[in-house]
Design an enzyme around this catalytic site. Structure first.
Site, PDB file in Angstrom:
ATOM      1  CG  ASP A  27      -6.498  -7.117  13.468  1.00  0.00           C
ATOM      2  OD1 ASP A  27      -5.719  -6.356  14.086  1.00  0.00           O
ATOM      3  OD2 ASP A  27      -7.541  -6.718  12.916  1.00  0.00           O
ATOM      4  CG  ASP A  64      -6.766  -5.802   6.291  1.00  0.00           C
ATOM      5  OD1 ASP A  64      -6.326  -5.778   7.455  1.00  0.00           O
ATOM      6  OD2 ASP A  64      -7.379  -4.852   5.768  1.00  0.00           O
ATOM      7  CG  ASN A  86      -0.155  -0.109   2.507  1.00  0.00           C
ATOM      8  OD1 ASN A  86       0.572   0.795   2.859  1.00  0.00           O
ATOM      9  ND2 ASN A  86      -0.262  -1.246   3.204  1.00  0.00           N
TER      10      ASN A  86
END
Ligand code: PMT
Length: 406
Positions: free
Chosen positions: A305, A277, A208
């Site tokens: 997570d 994720d 990202n």
């Protein structure tokens, strides 16, 4: 930290004098009031006009300048300084101050000031290693002056070794650290920053746009304020902030492993990293070839997570998560606060180009576990970092007080 503070920058005559211009620019960007004092030989290397233009103030060179003395005498310059930085500091300047010689404006003002003085030496390696220089430097250290280590490398004189002026950004960091209140001394801070990379094959990955700027700003500010800081960083182009222990990771799984191993020693945890994720179910051993292997579909599986795992068993630790949203910021951030067991969620809109990913500024909304929420105006990530640290320190101290009164 520097807004409205007065910084005197002393510039000595050396080839690195030109780098002082960048240092002055950094102080000005941080809204400090800057006055420059040059030695006469420094003016041979860089024109006073450069500093006058950058600071908006007259540059001081002569000890006995009748006009300047009337308007702003050298003792008044020394008195009004919140911080005194000399870059580059020559062997001559250090020798003079160490021996109480004040024979020009710069040495006189250094000796007259009560402000912290930071010296950044730059010289030939043999001069630097000369025992006379070393004992002068030690004398200054013994008297409470701060002296930075010069950088090792190729020197302008052709020699190789210690003697290069540290990077202006590092001198700036060190200067701010000197001025920062040490209100976080004794606190252990764990910060995550940057993106993670989930490899598809040896040349491709899913990632990202996180640059790491937000997390690095938090780590840097906490170190300035005296905390013991560990930064777990995904791949970024940023140098490790001075005084921060950095652990480099690539994937979310690696970040998960490192963070969970360190968390029980942390008082405050900031999860600014943009963790993927999902990751590919399997990583191809060789580069997938166009036309031969089918790339129409990549099977993904969920990453652990990290924030939620920390939230399950966090004890006294204050856990600060972030929420990167493109829509329904309030609803999504509130849901993350509840789902992840954080004490505070810092929500930002990453669909905007001027804040969030890779920007120098951010505008966030804070969602506290006790139901409060607060909008913070757009500001530099450095300033925001201090605001977030203030919030987390307050929560930590309030938790401690609650613990003692029970
Ligand atoms: O790095 P910059 O360029 O300065 O940009 C800053 C930033 C936009 C990356 C930062 O401000 C930010 O929003 N960080 C969180 C990004 C993110 O992953 O948000 P999220 O809403 O997907 O995740 C919520 C929280 O859970 C985050 O604290 C994240 O670190 C954490 N998380 C997410 C997934 C996962 N598998 N493990 C996690 O711990």
């Amino acid at each position: 930290m520097l807004k409205g503070r007065t910084v005197i920058v002393g510039v000595c005559g050396g080839i690195a004098a030109y780098k002082a211009a960048e240092l002055v620019r950094l102080f000005r960007r941080a809204a400090a009031e800057v006055h420059v004092i040059m030695t006469a030989s420094a003016t041979e290397f860089i024109a006073p006009l450069t500093f006058q233009t950058l600071t908006g103030n007259p540059v001081h060179v002569e000890l006995f300048n009748l006009i300047q003395e009337r308007e702003i005498g050298h003792i008044s310059l020394a008195d009004r300084a919140d911080l005194f930085v000399v870059a580059p500091a020559t062997a001559n300047l250090i020798g003079k101050v160490a021996n109480g010689i004040a024979d020009d404006l710069l040495t006189t003002t250094i000796m007259a000031t009560r402000a912290p003085v930071l010296l950044a030496p730059a010289m030939n390696v043999n001069m630097y290693e000369n025992p006379i220089y070393q004992s002068n430097q030690q004398c200054l250290l013994d008297h409470g002056y701060q002296v930075m280590e010069p950088v090792v490398g190729e020197l302008a004189c052709g020699w190789e070794g210690a003697g290069k002026l540290p990077d202006p950004a590092d001198i700036f960091d060190e200067a701010v650290r000197l001025l920062a209140p040490k209100d976080m001394r004794g606190l252990r801070v764990l910060v995550t920053a940057g993106p993670t990379r989930e490899e598809i094959d040896p040349v491709r990955y899913i990632s990202n746009h996180s640059s790491g700027k937000m997390g690095y700003a938090i780590a840097r500010a906490a170190a300035w304020r005296g905390a013991d800081v560990t930064l777990v960083s995904g791949p970024t182009c940023l140098p490790a902030p001075r005084g921060v222990r950095r652990i480099d990771v690539v994937s979310a799984e690696q970040m998960h492993r490192e963070v969970l191993a360190l968390a029980d020693r942390a008082d405050l945890v900031f999860k600014a990293a943009a963790v993927a994720d999902y990751r590919p179910v399997s990583r191809a051993q060789a580069k997938l070839k166009k036309g031969r292997d089918c790339l129409e579909r990549i099977d993904l599986e969920a990453n652990p997570d990290i924030l939620a795992d920390l939230g399950k068993n966090k004890g006294r630790m204050v856990l600060v998560g972030f929420a990167a949203e493109t829509d329904d910021l309030e609803k999504n951030a509130a849901a993350k606060l509840a789902a992840k067991g954080a004490d505070l969620i810092v929500a930002n809109d990453v669909s905007r180009g001027d804040i969030g990913f890779d920007a120098d500024q951010n505008e966030v909304r804070l969602f506290f576990a006790d139901g409060r929420n607060e909008c913070l105006e757009k500001m530099d990530k450095a300033e925001l970092a201090d605001r977030l640290l203030d919030c987390a320190v307050d929560l930590f101290r309030a938790g401690g007080d609650a613990g003692t009164s029970q």
